[in-house]
Every structure is written in C-alpha cells, then in structure tokens.
Scaffold this motif. Structure first.
Motif, short mmCIF file in Angstrom:
data_model
loop_
_atom_site.label_atom_id
_atom_site.label_comp_id
_atom_site.label_asym_id
_atom_site.label_seq_id
_atom_site.Cartn_x
_atom_site.Cartn_y
_atom_site.Cartn_z
N PHE A 196 0.87 -1.18 0.00
CA PHE A 196 0.00 0.00 0.00
C PHE A 196 0.90 1.22 0.00
O PHE A 196 1.85 1.30 0.77
CB PHE A 196 -0.87 0.04 1.26
CG PHE A 196 -1.94 -1.02 1.30
CD1 PHE A 196 -3.17 -0.81 0.69
CD2 PHE A 196 -1.73 -2.21 1.97
CE1 PHE A 196 -4.17 -1.77 0.75
CE2 PHE A 196 -2.72 -3.19 2.04
CZ PHE A 196 -3.95 -2.97 1.42
N GLN A 197 0.59 2.19 -0.87
CA GLN A 197 1.38 3.42 -0.89
C GLN A 197 0.43 4.60 -0.73
O GLN A 197 -0.53 4.77 -1.49
CB GLN A 197 2.15 3.53 -2.21
CG GLN A 197 3.01 4.79 -2.35
CD GLN A 197 4.45 4.59 -1.85
OE1 GLN A 197 5.02 3.52 -2.05
NE2 GLN A 197 5.02 5.60 -1.22
N LEU A 198 0.71 5.43 0.28
CA LEU A 198 -0.16 6.55 0.59
C LEU A 198 0.74 7.77 0.78
O LEU A 198 1.36 7.92 1.81
CB LEU A 198 -0.92 6.24 1.89
CG LEU A 198 -1.94 7.25 2.38
CD1 LEU A 198 -3.12 7.30 1.41
CD2 LEU A 198 -2.44 6.86 3.77
N GLY A 199 0.85 8.58 -0.27
CA GLY A 199 1.78 9.71 -0.20
C GLY A 199 3.19 9.16 0.01
O GLY A 199 3.63 8.26 -0.71
N TYR A 200 3.86 9.66 1.02
CA TYR A 200 5.23 9.19 1.28
C TYR A 200 5.26 7.96 2.18
O TYR A 200 6.33 7.52 2.59
CB TYR A 200 6.05 10.32 1.92
CG TYR A 200 6.44 11.40 0.95
CD1 TYR A 200 7.40 11.16 -0.04
CD2 TYR A 200 5.86 12.65 1.01
CE1 TYR A 200 7.76 12.15 -0.94
CE2 TYR A 200 6.22 13.65 0.11
CZ TYR A 200 7.16 13.40 -0.86
OH TYR A 200 7.53 14.37 -1.73
N GLN A 201 4.09 7.43 2.54
CA GLN A 201 4.07 6.27 3.43
C GLN A 201 3.80 4.99 2.65
O GLN A 201 2.94 4.93 1.80
CB GLN A 201 3.00 6.45 4.51
CG GLN A 201 3.29 7.65 5.39
CD GLN A 201 2.17 7.97 6.35
OE1 GLN A 201 1.15 7.31 6.35
NE2 GLN A 201 2.38 9.00 7.15
N ARG A 202 4.59 3.96 2.98
CA ARG A 202 4.45 2.69 2.28
C ARG A 202 4.33 1.57 3.32
O ARG A 202 5.07 1.53 4.29
CB ARG A 202 5.68 2.46 1.42
CG ARG A 202 5.82 1.07 0.83
CD ARG A 202 7.20 0.86 0.27
NE ARG A 202 7.36 1.60 -0.97
CZ ARG A 202 7.27 1.03 -2.18
NH1 ARG A 202 7.05 -0.26 -2.31
NH2 ARG A 202 7.43 1.75 -3.26
N LEU A 203 3.37 0.68 3.07
CA LEU A 203 3.21 -0.50 3.92
C LEU A 203 3.36 -1.73 3.05
O LEU A 203 2.66 -1.84 2.04
CB LEU A 203 1.85 -0.45 4.62
CG LEU A 203 1.48 -1.57 5.59
CD1 LEU A 203 0.48 -1.07 6.63
CD2 LEU A 203 0.91 -2.80 4.90
N THR A 204 4.27 -2.63 3.39
CA THR A 204 4.37 -3.88 2.64
C THR A 204 4.10 -5.02 3.59
O THR A 204 4.46 -4.95 4.76
CB THR A 204 5.77 -4.11 2.04
OG1 THR A 204 6.64 -4.55 3.08
CG2 THR A 204 6.33 -2.86 1.41
N VAL A 205 3.45 -6.05 3.09
CA VAL A 205 3.19 -7.20 3.94
C VAL A 205 3.12 -8.46 3.08
O VAL A 205 2.69 -8.43 1.92
CB VAL A 205 1.89 -6.99 4.77
CG1 VAL A 205 0.66 -6.91 3.90
CG2 VAL A 205 1.74 -8.10 5.81
#
Lengths: 396, 396
Positions: B251-260
């Motif tokens: 998931f990429q939200l602006g400068y934030q990224r979550l990988t799982v």
C-alpha cells in the motif's frame, strides 16, 4: 428490605466503597458489600471492609422496608454501572428456607430485572469504631497539601511495615506529614491558620482551631490514597473529622467514613537525617531540570538509573550526564545559581524526578555538603516541603 | 550522514514506523530502524521491517551529507519523543575502525546532546518490492468502510493461519472484505462508485475507475490494523495505491508505504455458509439490543457467555435472559417487529455484541431459520454488510 433510588446515586456510592473490597478475600463475605436500608432516615448505607481498610457511605433513597443484606461487590458494581439512568428498585425476598444462608435480591430497572444471590448480613464483620479518641476537625486543604507532597515517598514494599505509611505529627498550630522508603524522604509542614474572611481579617466566630500538640500517628499509604480520592471533589475550605485511638484511625467527611488500622511501631526519627548546615546550594528552574532528567533517564534506565550532576559556580550552570557502555551517552546543561565550590554528585534519576514532580514551584533550591551526605531539595516559595535524597557514590 | 529536521517531523514519523519493529526480534538488526538521508531530494526516510510487515515513510529535512545508518528503534523513539520542540541535528560520525560494526550517531537539540550506538545499514534487510503486479488506485473510503466492518472478525489465533487475515475479492465495480474466526463471519461489500461533483453529477474528467475483476488476496489483520491507523488522518476522498504480486501486498499513501506478505492458502468459501432463505426475521433498535446484551453479559460472563433470546410475534417483543446457578439471573425485554413464528435461540453474547458494534445503523434486521442454522444480521440502510453468527444449542 425494599428501596427505590436513582441509578447514579447507587452507582457512584458503590464505586466509592468497592475500593475497600479485598481483591483476594480470605473469606467469601469479604468479597461483598453490606447494604442497609433505613426507612426512618430514608437512607441506604453501603459498607466494604477488607479487615484493614473500611469504607462506608450513604445516600438518600425511598425506603419502604428496612433491612440489610450483603451482595457480591464486583458483580453488583458491574450490573449497576451498565443500567440505564433513572430509578432502580432493590428488594430482598423473604427467605423461604431458614437453613439456607443465601437469599435472592431483585434489582429492577426500566430495562428489565436482575436476580442475584445474596449472603446474610449477620456474617459481615462490623467496621471498627473509635470510642475514646479526641475528635479533630481539620481543614481539607491541610490534608490535600500534605498528602500531595508526602504520599508518593512511602514504601510500596509490604515487608517494610511502618515505612508503607505516612507519619503525621502535630504541634499546637501545624501538622507535619512525612514518608520515606529508606532511599528518600519527603516532609511537608501544613499550618493551621485561623480562618480569614474575604478581606483577610480573622473571622470573629470561626470554629475553634484544634490543638494538635502531641498528635502522632502512622497511617497506611493505601488508605490515604483512598482518602485523597474522596477529598478530590470537595471544596478545600471544608473540614474533615479525624479521630484516632490505640488501634484505629477514622476519617468522616459528610456521609462518607473511612476507617483504617494504624501502623504499629516507632516511626524513624527522620528529623535527625536532615542536615542543618550546607556548604553549597544550587537554585534552578524546576521544570527545566525535570524535563532534562526525563530525557537522560531513557539511557539511565539501562544502567542502574544513575545520573551524574556537575555544577559549576564559575559558569553558573548545571550539567546532567549519563554514560552507558552499550547504548551511548547523553549530556544536557542548564543555567543555575551556584553558591559554594563547583563539584559533581550522582543520583538515582527516579528518586530525583519523583521529588521534583511533587515540589510544585517554579524554582527550587538544592542544598548539599561534600561527599556522600544527604542532599536536600526545597521549593522556593509556596509549600513548606523538604525532600531528602541520598546521593550515589561515583566510581572513579 | 548529517541532517537537520524538526523534532515533530522526526517524532511522528518514528512513531509510525516503530509499529513494524519486532517486539522480540530474531536478529538484533530487526530491533532497529533504518535512517536514510538524501541530499538531492532533501528528504530523510525511515524504515522498519519485522520480515513480514514493513513500514516506510519519509519527511523533508535539511540534508547536508548523504548516508544511511540503523538505530535502535525503541531507544531512539523514547529519546526523540522527549526532546523539546524545535530543530534537531542528527549526524553519524566517520567510522574510526573499519573492523568495528558499530558507529556513533550524535543527536543534538537545544537542550543538549545524545550519542547513541548505531549498526551498519548494510545488514538491514531490504523491504520486498512488487515488480509485476498491477497498480490499483482505491478510494480511501472503500478501505476504511471495509476494514471497520470486517477486521474485528478475523481470528487472533496464530495457528489458524489464513483465518488471521481479511480476504479481499474484487468484481468490476466492487471490493468485498470478509473475515471469520470459525465462529462468526463478517462480509462487507464496498462499491466503486464514479466520483461525483458537489451537485451530484458525474465528473467528466474523473480518474479512471480500476476494474477489480478477478482480484483476490488475503492480508494479515495485523498489517491492516496498521493500515487503518495510517488512513485515520486522511481525507476519505483521497486514494491509496495498492499493488499485489505472488507473495507481497504493497500500500502506498503519499510518502508512506506499507508492505506485507500475503497469507497463503485458499480462503474458505464463505458465501456457501450464508443461507439464502429465512423463515423468520426480527427488526429492532441496535443500540437498545446492544446495551441490554452488555448488561446481561455481566452474568453470562460467569457461564459460557450464553444468552437466550426469546422472540414473540404476538407481543412484538424480544427478551434476553441469562441464568446462572451460582450467581443469579437476568431478564430484559425490548420491542421488535417479528415476522414468522415465535421461538427461542441462544448465542454467545460476545459474538453477538461484536457484530452489533460494527453494524453502525440505527436499526438492524436479524434473519434465521429453525434449529441450529446460521443466523444473519444486516444493517437497515447504510453499509452493505452481512454478519453471520452460529447459534448455540439450548440444552433443555
């Protein structure tokens, strides 16, 4: 027994007394709260007692049938707190079988009804009373000030007996609160000042001030924490009644009563520990020192909680430093007014922070001597408070 | 490495990524956060990764020297959160000894400085990337709605593998969220509606809606809880980028990224469990039912969490009752619109309450058949949600 009351009255009074219910009761009845309905006074009283601390309170209710019963405190509290606002009827049904100890209590509200098993009130131990002790009316402000400054320093180690309490000593016009856990000591002196009216004149008809000469008692910190909670919502100009005998202490505040067994034994002669002369003093801003300590404590936490404090007369400065082999080091400095020679001293950061939180004035004064002697912290202005902390030897 | 940034930027970004730091790391480097300073972009990025969940974020800073380093996440977080507001300088000193893995990082603020040991960035495992998967832009509102209605129903039992996730399935214009722990199931359907302007007309130049046909993935609930937190402060009209390949979800939200890492295995065919026809239905006020359940749960808690639910067509009423041998009993009633025969059914009170909390409309509809078949709860209006709960057999 039958009465009608408001959910909020029953709920708030139950919450209050529940705090004296034993969490691990030695006898089933001690997990209960005693409910007594009095149709003459139209009041219902609730009592909880763990054999050391007892709490009793009462509230007005529409009592149609006298009686008393005990109910499981935790269960009753959980049910009543979830009932909708409005009227509640509580009634104990007649015992069908005299051999059976348990009765059924019915709790009716607009939303439905609960039937809970109750235990006979006869088994509930009576709260101790104080017959002979002199009754003293104390201004609430004395207690709130004294507890705020001393309670935190009492020991939480149950094996330390007398140190788990706060020691109160009276003079003709003051009451001193002292607590120590063996590592630090906090002493607060509160003054019985004659009441003044709005213009600052003594009131002609003010109630007599008690003479506290010779008064001395050590009260368990746990009970005093409950007292602090009870006092929280009261006006500081009110008074609270205090009565002490050989074994018990009783506080009475309106319809609320707290009884607790005194702590036996001689309280340490703490005044002897406080040095009368100092070769150095440091005056500085309390909050600045506290927030620096909170930061360096992050590292000190990892290594004996030790913080080194270097003070320089020439630079007018105090520096805090922590050095851990594994994680790193921290250093912070702040301006201070240093009298006497420059030097360094080490403290347990937690004890220092505890005292600073309680001192409650903008600036404070730290006084110390050479070597390993006790260090004293005082607020500048405000409260009469002395906080003593032992320094930790710096290993060179 | 050297950069200057604001305490609040560093603090909030550290708090965010710290949630992906392993609480019991299998390797020391996993207790660290990776800090990368980029002087061209004038940004600093922070990364944490527990080998399943990864979080990365970046913020603008005044970078005077490129570089990367890893620091103990918990320690850094505790220090930075206590620093005063204002500017912070962070710099890694040159390694004096190449054989030594550890470096010193200096953190300077107005109040003083910290020196903390750092570990070489080379050891930090890279966040997995998704190269091939199609990139989908999803409206944030779809995710917040779906997660709110389904996330709570996932299993917290790590041995149940696939059931510890939420299953997402796409159709050309909708995304369905489903979660079950084997006792209850929650399914939420969110719709990809074309964006409309303030007057409700479709916007001519709105971004293309993604086609989610064939999309199916099971994502660990733990990662989705972090995603929910990330989405919390965002406007619902924004979009979030989602990319999935064989192994990973990003998931990429602006400068934030979550990988799982995806959960492997076939998700249960939950649609088969939902009955298509019902012989009875009950419509009633959700909050009234929920608060009654919360009250009777006090007693049910003591006995298998079982609540009996009696519904009467003639009286237009639902009654809840709990009966425990030891403590007592409870009974509450409320008005309801009952279609079909009167009857009774029993539930685990906790599962019923969980579903009612998530349904989020004023009124709800309960549908059921005879005997021991699944019971369905739907909101009346609002969200497209189905909550299935298995009844418990009543022992006569």
């Amino acid at each position: 027994m039958k009465f009608l009351c408001s959910q909020s009255d029953l709920n708030s009074n139950l919450s209050l007394v529940s705090r004296a219910v034993a969490s691990r009761p030695t006898h089933p009845i001690l997990a209960n709260v005693l409910v007594v309905a009095d149709s003459q006074k139209n009041r219902v009283s609730l009592t909880a007692f763990d054999l050391s601390l007892g709490l009793e309170t009462s509230f007005s209710a529409d009592v149609s049938e006298d009686g008393k019963i005990t109910l499981r405190a935790k269960l009753l509290n959980e049910i009543v707190s979830r009932l909708p606002e409005g009227e509640i009827t509580l009634m104990a049904e007649e015992e069908e079988d005299d051999d059976d100890d348990s009765q059924i209590v019915v709790l009716k509200s607009a939303s439905g009804q609960f039937q809970v098993r109750a235990m006979n009130a006869e088994e509930f131990p009576p709260l101790p009373t104080v017959e002979e002790g002199e009754l003293v009316q104390l201004p609430i402000v004395m207690l709130t000030e004294g507890l705020k400054g001393a309670l935190f320093a009492a020991s939480s180690d149950e094996t330390k007996q007398i140190l788990t309490g706060v020691h109160l000593t009276g003079t003709p016009d003051s009451l001193e609160f002292a607590a120590t856990d063996g590592h630090r000591l906090s002493v607060v002196e509160t003054t019985l000042s004659p009441e003044t009216d709005d213009e600052g004149n003594e009131q002609g008809e003010s109630p007599e001030m008690p003479n506290l000469e010779g008064f001395a008692v050590t009260i368990p910190a746990r009970a005093l924490r409950e007292l602090e909670r009870m006092l929280g919502s009261r006006s500081e100009s009110d008074t609270i009644a205090l009565q002490v005998d050989e074994a018990q202490v009783v506080f009475q505040l309106g319809y609320q009563r707290l009884t607790v067994r005194k702590l036996d034994g001689a309280y340490p002669n703490y005044q002897m520990l406080i040095p009368q002369q100092f070769s150095r003093s440091i005056c500085l801003e309390r909050k600045r020192l506290l927030s620096s300590l909170e930061r360096v404590a992050v590292l000190a936490d990892q290594k004996n909680n030790l913080v080194k404090c270097t003070f320089s007369n020439e630079d007018g400065q105090v520096s805090l430093s922590v050095d851990t082999q594994d994680l790193g080091s921290a250093k912070e400095s702040m301006p201070a007014e240093v009298t006497g020679n420059s030097g360094e001293i080490a403290f347990n950061v937690k004890y220092l922070m505890d005292g600073l939180k309680a001192l409650a004035t903008k600036d404070i004064k730290i006084q110390l001597n050479e070597g390993n002697q006790p260090v004293i912290l005082n607020p500048l202005g405000g409260l009469q408070m002395t906080y003593l902390v032992m320094p930790v030897q710096i290993v060179k």
